[in-house]
Design a protein around this motif. Sequence first.
Motif, PDB file in Angstrom:
ATOM      1  N   THR A 133       0.852  -1.186   0.000  1.00  0.00           N
ATOM      2  CA  THR A 133       0.000   0.000   0.000  1.00  0.00           C
ATOM      3  C   THR A 133       0.890   1.239   0.000  1.00  0.00           C
ATOM      4  O   THR A 133       1.987   1.224   0.559  1.00  0.00           O
ATOM      5  CB  THR A 133      -0.928   0.045   1.228  1.00  0.00           C
ATOM      6  OG1 THR A 133      -0.135   0.175   2.424  1.00  0.00           O
ATOM      7  CG2 THR A 133      -1.774  -1.212   1.317  1.00  0.00           C
ATOM      8  N   HIS A 134       0.405   2.296  -0.639  1.00  0.00           N
ATOM      9  CA  HIS A 134       1.154   3.540  -0.683  1.00  0.00           C
ATOM     10  C   HIS A 134       0.223   4.650  -1.153  1.00  0.00           C
ATOM     11  O   HIS A 134      -0.517   4.488  -2.124  1.00  0.00           O
ATOM     12  CB  HIS A 134       2.346   3.434  -1.646  1.00  0.00           C
ATOM     13  CG  HIS A 134       3.231   4.638  -1.645  1.00  0.00           C
ATOM     14  ND1 HIS A 134       3.519   5.362  -2.780  1.00  0.00           N
ATOM     15  CD2 HIS A 134       3.887   5.264  -0.636  1.00  0.00           C
ATOM     16  CE1 HIS A 134       4.320   6.372  -2.480  1.00  0.00           C
ATOM     17  NE2 HIS A 134       4.564   6.326  -1.184  1.00  0.00           N
ATOM     18  N   ALA A 192       4.941   7.270   4.429  1.00  0.00           N
ATOM     19  CA  ALA A 192       5.113   6.927   5.829  1.00  0.00           C
ATOM     20  C   ALA A 192       6.477   7.324   6.313  1.00  0.00           C
ATOM     21  O   ALA A 192       7.471   7.188   5.660  1.00  0.00           O
ATOM     22  CB  ALA A 192       4.900   5.416   6.020  1.00  0.00           C
ATOM     23  N   SER A 201       7.864   0.847   6.062  1.00  0.00           N
ATOM     24  CA  SER A 201       6.765   0.448   6.946  1.00  0.00           C
ATOM     25  C   SER A 201       6.948   1.045   8.325  1.00  0.00           C
ATOM     26  O   SER A 201       8.066   1.251   8.794  1.00  0.00           O
ATOM     27  CB  SER A 201       6.688  -1.083   7.049  1.00  0.00           C
ATOM     28  OG  SER A 201       6.473  -1.654   5.788  1.00  0.00           O
ATOM     29  N   THR A 205      -4.539  -1.238  10.575  1.00  0.00           N
ATOM     30  CA  THR A 205      -4.369  -1.142   9.128  1.00  0.00           C
ATOM     31  C   THR A 205      -3.152  -1.939   8.701  1.00  0.00           C
ATOM     32  O   THR A 205      -2.077  -1.810   9.303  1.00  0.00           O
ATOM     33  CB  THR A 205      -4.184   0.323   8.699  1.00  0.00           C
ATOM     34  OG1 THR A 205      -5.369   1.054   9.016  1.00  0.00           O
ATOM     35  CG2 THR A 205      -3.934   0.437   7.203  1.00  0.00           C
ATOM     36  N   SER A 264      -0.299  -2.328   6.159  1.00  0.00           N
ATOM     37  CA  SER A 264       0.376  -1.536   5.126  1.00  0.00           C
ATOM     38  C   SER A 264       1.104  -2.425   4.123  1.00  0.00           C
ATOM     39  O   SER A 264       1.275  -2.044   2.962  1.00  0.00           O
ATOM     40  CB  SER A 264       1.362  -0.550   5.761  1.00  0.00           C
ATOM     41  OG  SER A 264       2.332  -1.229   6.540  1.00  0.00           O
TER      42      SER A 264
END
Length: 461
Positions: free
Chosen positions: A160-161, A254, A348, A377, A379
């Motif tokens: 995810t990003h 992140a 992460s 969540t 990631s």
Amino acid sequence: MLPYFDPDYENFNQRINSPRVCIDNTTCTDCTLVKVDSMNKNGILLEVLQVMSYLDLHIFKAYITSDGGWFMDVFHVVDKQGQKITDAKTIKYIEEALGPESNLLCPKGSNSHGRSVGLHSIGDHTAIELKGPDRTGLLSEIFAVLADLQCNVLAAEVWTHRMRVACIVYVNDVATGQAIDDPGRVSTIENRLRHVLRVYGGGGGNDDGSGAHANFTDASSTPHHLDRRLHQLMHADVDAVHGDGAGAGAPVAAGGEGDRPEVTVEQCEEKSYSVVNVKCKDRSKLLFDIVCTLTDMEYVVFHAAVSSEANYGIQELYIRRKDGKTLLKDEAEKVVRCLEAAISRRVSEGFTLEVCGRDRVGLLSDVTRVLREHGLTVSRADVTTAGGQATNVFYVRDPSGQPVDMKTVEGLRGQFGQTAMLNVKNVSVPAAVARAPETRSGGMVRSSFFSFGSLFAKLRA
């Protein structure tokens, strides 16, 4: 009448100048040197780095050059624990993958990894590619749909990003253990998964503006390295949704503004190169992510110097377009944006959950449901199955960005403890990075950085 052409002549040079690899464990006391030289071909550097990526080796220093039709690399590597590469199976794998018997010089696409993911054989399977808008609980819904449709998940990788998700899932039929190839069933699974991905986007048609995509692919026709394919999915996804890969208005990666990678592109006019400079937190697969992105954007890396300093990776890459020209201004700006995204995708926060247990249908659905119920969540996720045992690694964080409460962690232990073993770790600097001292044996100083730019300057003097 056309002149006679011997088809064997085209590959003659490759046969007499086959690739060579040397695993050197004597020059340095605390790292292994992997030396590769071969005839040059387009994409060969990425293929070498894919082998390193499979083995999760950390490259903290490298010298790469491929001018004059010849390709020569030296990599200073350690394993995940920061140790030299001494395992006989690992060394044999590198020698077979990069040596004279390898497929490094074969035509593009001939080196397919067939029915395996990385080093893990997963048997007969069907690959499903997913991408779309991310949200809390999405992974739980995806795995719940697959379980409901009697699909057994053999392996999966999820990234995810910037509120987007890309996922590749390898499944087979629960009843037969075979790949799913019935057209009607494939259509049903695709439609259900597209619906799950589109719910958040708010549309009803196939083109709903959310960039939702679910696609079945034939395993034998997807020779790409798994991580490379995920990069391609996320790159194309951002292009389609945000335009030109910019991701305008997307949240910062992140780690906060201070941890964003520093990427610049300059021109080396005297040698007709564009110079890409990267500085960011060091980690394994960093060089792979950068070269993968440049290769898929159809740029060629001719020279590169890689080093590490105080847990930061420093890279200098001399590139050109495939037509031999340097980058134009708008191209350079796009390269900067795309490399920043490619580097940040693997970053992460929070902690990792490693769930190990006997594989069964619905295991992933149950595990991700529990995470969803605790408001966590995911990631990133890495799912593998070997010998009936499932190893599922989830990178988990609080959606608000706050540290995860220890009561939540204990609650997870209580729920998972009955069916699987749960190992919880904080995300930290990898051992391969944290352990590395300032100096290396053999008279090489880690904090020093060899620059091709300084070499070119000396040659001009």
